[in-house]
Design a protein around this motif. Sequence first.
Motif, mmCIF file in Angstrom:
data_model
loop_
_atom_site.group_PDB
_atom_site.id
_atom_site.type_symbol
_atom_site.label_atom_id
_atom_site.label_comp_id
_atom_site.label_asym_id
_atom_site.label_seq_id
_atom_site.Cartn_x
_atom_site.Cartn_y
_atom_site.Cartn_z
ATOM 1 N N ARG A 113 0.849 -1.194 0.000
ATOM 2 C CA ARG A 113 0.000 0.000 0.000
ATOM 3 C C ARG A 113 0.884 1.244 0.000
ATOM 4 N NH1 ARG A 113 -4.460 -0.143 4.546
ATOM 5 N NH2 ARG A 113 -2.632 -0.216 5.836
ATOM 6 N N THR A 114 0.581 2.209 -0.857
ATOM 7 C CA THR A 114 1.357 3.445 -0.888
ATOM 8 C C THR A 114 1.034 4.299 0.338
ATOM 9 O OG1 THR A 114 -0.311 4.704 -2.090
ATOM 10 C CG2 THR A 114 1.316 3.481 -3.419
ATOM 11 N N SER A 115 1.895 5.234 0.625
ATOM 12 C CA SER A 115 1.674 6.123 1.763
ATOM 13 C C SER A 115 0.392 6.917 1.600
ATOM 14 C CB SER A 115 2.869 7.050 1.945
ATOM 15 O OG SER A 115 4.022 6.299 2.241
ATOM 16 N N GLU A 116 0.150 7.447 0.399
ATOM 17 C CA GLU A 116 -1.083 8.201 0.173
ATOM 18 C C GLU A 116 -2.311 7.315 0.327
ATOM 19 O OE1 GLU A 116 1.434 8.170 -2.234
ATOM 20 O OE2 GLU A 116 1.498 10.117 -3.218
ATOM 21 N N ARG A 117 -2.236 6.075 -0.145
ATOM 22 C CA ARG A 117 -3.369 5.155 -0.020
ATOM 23 C C ARG A 117 -3.642 4.847 1.448
ATOM 24 N NH1 ARG A 117 -7.528 4.710 -2.603
ATOM 25 N NH2 ARG A 117 -8.459 4.695 -0.579
ATOM 26 N N THR A 118 -2.584 4.690 2.240
ATOM 27 C CA THR A 118 -2.751 4.433 3.673
ATOM 28 C C THR A 118 -3.480 5.590 4.332
ATOM 29 O OG1 THR A 118 -0.763 3.063 3.764
ATOM 30 C CG2 THR A 118 -1.536 3.993 5.848
ATOM 31 N N VAL A 119 -3.069 6.817 4.024
ATOM 32 C CA VAL A 119 -3.715 7.989 4.619
ATOM 33 C C VAL A 119 -5.165 8.087 4.142
ATOM 34 C CG1 VAL A 119 -3.678 10.524 4.735
ATOM 35 C CG2 VAL A 119 -1.551 9.219 5.015
ATOM 36 N N GLN A 120 -5.411 7.806 2.872
ATOM 37 C CA GLN A 120 -6.785 7.835 2.359
ATOM 38 C C GLN A 120 -7.634 6.752 3.024
ATOM 39 O OE1 GLN A 120 -8.111 10.201 0.105
ATOM 40 N NE2 GLN A 120 -9.985 9.291 0.929
ATOM 41 N N ASP A 121 -7.060 5.561 3.221
ATOM 42 C CA ASP A 121 -7.796 4.488 3.904
ATOM 43 C C ASP A 121 -8.139 4.890 5.336
ATOM 44 O OD1 ASP A 121 -7.602 2.938 1.616
ATOM 45 O OD2 ASP A 121 -6.043 1.610 2.421
ATOM 46 N N GLN A 122 -7.196 5.566 5.995
ATOM 47 C CA GLN A 122 -7.430 6.054 7.358
ATOM 48 C C GLN A 122 -8.568 7.066 7.356
ATOM 49 O OE1 GLN A 122 -6.427 9.413 8.292
ATOM 50 N NE2 GLN A 122 -6.197 9.297 10.472
ATOM 51 N N LEU A 123 -8.574 7.986 6.397
ATOM 52 C CA LEU A 123 -9.637 8.985 6.276
ATOM 53 C C LEU A 123 -10.979 8.328 5.980
ATOM 54 C CD1 LEU A 123 -10.396 12.085 5.959
ATOM 55 C CD2 LEU A 123 -10.129 11.667 3.516
ATOM 56 N N ASP A 124 -10.988 7.378 5.068
ATOM 57 C CA ASP A 124 -12.236 6.688 4.718
ATOM 58 C C ASP A 124 -12.822 5.966 5.932
ATOM 59 O OD1 ASP A 124 -11.902 7.619 2.123
ATOM 60 O OD2 ASP A 124 -11.176 5.695 1.349
ATOM 61 N N ALA A 125 -11.965 5.307 6.708
ATOM 62 C CA ALA A 125 -12.429 4.608 7.915
ATOM 63 C C ALA A 125 -12.955 5.606 8.941
ATOM 64 C CB ALA A 125 -11.305 3.765 8.505
ATOM 65 N N PHE A 126 -12.267 6.741 9.091
ATOM 66 C CA PHE A 126 -12.706 7.797 10.006
ATOM 67 C C PHE A 126 -14.100 8.271 9.621
ATOM 68 C CE2 PHE A 126 -12.967 12.241 11.373
ATOM 69 C CZ PHE A 126 -12.446 12.201 12.666
ATOM 70 N N ALA A 159 -16.312 6.761 7.804
ATOM 71 C CA ALA A 159 -17.288 5.673 7.907
ATOM 72 C C ALA A 159 -17.563 5.308 9.366
ATOM 73 C CB ALA A 159 -16.777 4.446 7.158
ATOM 74 N N HIS A 160 -16.817 5.936 10.272
ATOM 75 C CA HIS A 160 -16.928 5.662 11.705
ATOM 76 C C HIS A 160 -16.653 4.182 11.993
ATOM 77 C CE1 HIS A 160 -18.489 9.731 12.364
ATOM 78 N NE2 HIS A 160 -19.027 9.554 11.184
ATOM 79 N N ASP A 161 -15.693 3.643 11.243
ATOM 80 C CA ASP A 161 -15.293 2.238 11.365
ATOM 81 C C ASP A 161 -14.020 2.176 12.205
ATOM 82 O OD1 ASP A 161 -14.319 -0.363 11.044
ATOM 83 O OD2 ASP A 161 -14.964 -0.485 8.951
ATOM 84 N N LEU A 162 -14.199 2.013 13.501
ATOM 85 C CA LEU A 162 -13.083 2.050 14.445
ATOM 86 C C LEU A 162 -12.013 1.019 14.106
ATOM 87 C CD1 LEU A 162 -11.830 3.207 17.054
ATOM 88 C CD2 LEU A 162 -13.148 1.468 18.304
ATOM 89 N N GLU A 163 -12.401 -0.203 13.834
ATOM 90 C CA GLU A 163 -11.407 -1.256 13.592
ATOM 91 C C GLU A 163 -10.615 -0.988 12.320
ATOM 92 O OE1 GLU A 163 -10.438 -3.277 15.958
ATOM 93 O OE2 GLU A 163 -12.014 -2.306 17.138
ATOM 94 N N ALA A 164 -11.278 -0.550 11.251
ATOM 95 C CA ALA A 164 -10.570 -0.217 10.017
ATOM 96 C C ALA A 164 -9.650 0.984 10.228
ATOM 97 C CB ALA A 164 -11.558 0.058 8.889
ATOM 98 N N VAL A 202 -0.211 6.650 22.364
ATOM 99 C CA VAL A 202 0.825 5.698 21.967
ATOM 100 C C VAL A 202 0.254 4.281 21.929
ATOM 101 C CG1 VAL A 202 3.103 4.765 22.509
ATOM 102 C CG2 VAL A 202 2.587 7.172 23.025
ATOM 103 N N GLY A 203 0.327 3.668 20.766
ATOM 104 C CA GLY A 203 -0.060 2.271 20.607
ATOM 105 C C GLY A 203 -1.494 2.090 20.153
ATOM 106 N N ALA A 204 -1.728 0.943 19.522
ATOM 107 C CA ALA A 204 -3.043 0.647 18.939
ATOM 108 C C ALA A 204 -4.157 0.654 19.974
ATOM 109 C CB ALA A 204 -2.998 -0.692 18.206
ATOM 110 N N ALA A 205 -3.910 0.113 21.161
ATOM 111 C CA ALA A 205 -4.961 0.077 22.191
ATOM 112 C C ALA A 205 -5.349 1.484 22.617
ATOM 113 C CB ALA A 205 -4.509 -0.751 23.395
#
Length: 116
Positions: A9-22, A24-29, A49-52
């Motif tokens: 996954r490219t860096s831009e795609r990762t950031v876009q995926d993060q935005l899309d999940a945000f 969509a209110h999809d916490l796990e994604a 700090v950290g995923a949890a």
Amino acid sequence: MTDSIHSLRTSERTVQDQLDAFNAHDLEAFVATYAADAVITGVAPEPIVGAAAIRDFYEPRLQNPDLSCVIDRMVLFGDRWVVAQEQVVNDGVATETIATFDVVDGLISRASMLKA
């Protein structure tokens, strides 16, 4: 060993995926776009700090249906640094934010938010 899906996954795609999940209110994604030891600064008094901790911080926020974000501009520096000019909208009020993301092997390792 890095998960091959993330490393491709490219860096831009990762950031876009993060935005899309945000949005969509999809916490796990949303959490899945961050490395296990990721650090987020600028959204809380202390670094998250950290995923949890990311999950705990964003869970109540992503339950708010009036919260969204739009990226106005995104610029890639090198192959891993993404800087985004964002509009974070909460209850109809937009706040301009400059966000930097350090993406390593397809996951955000560090994110920093500066609100206008």
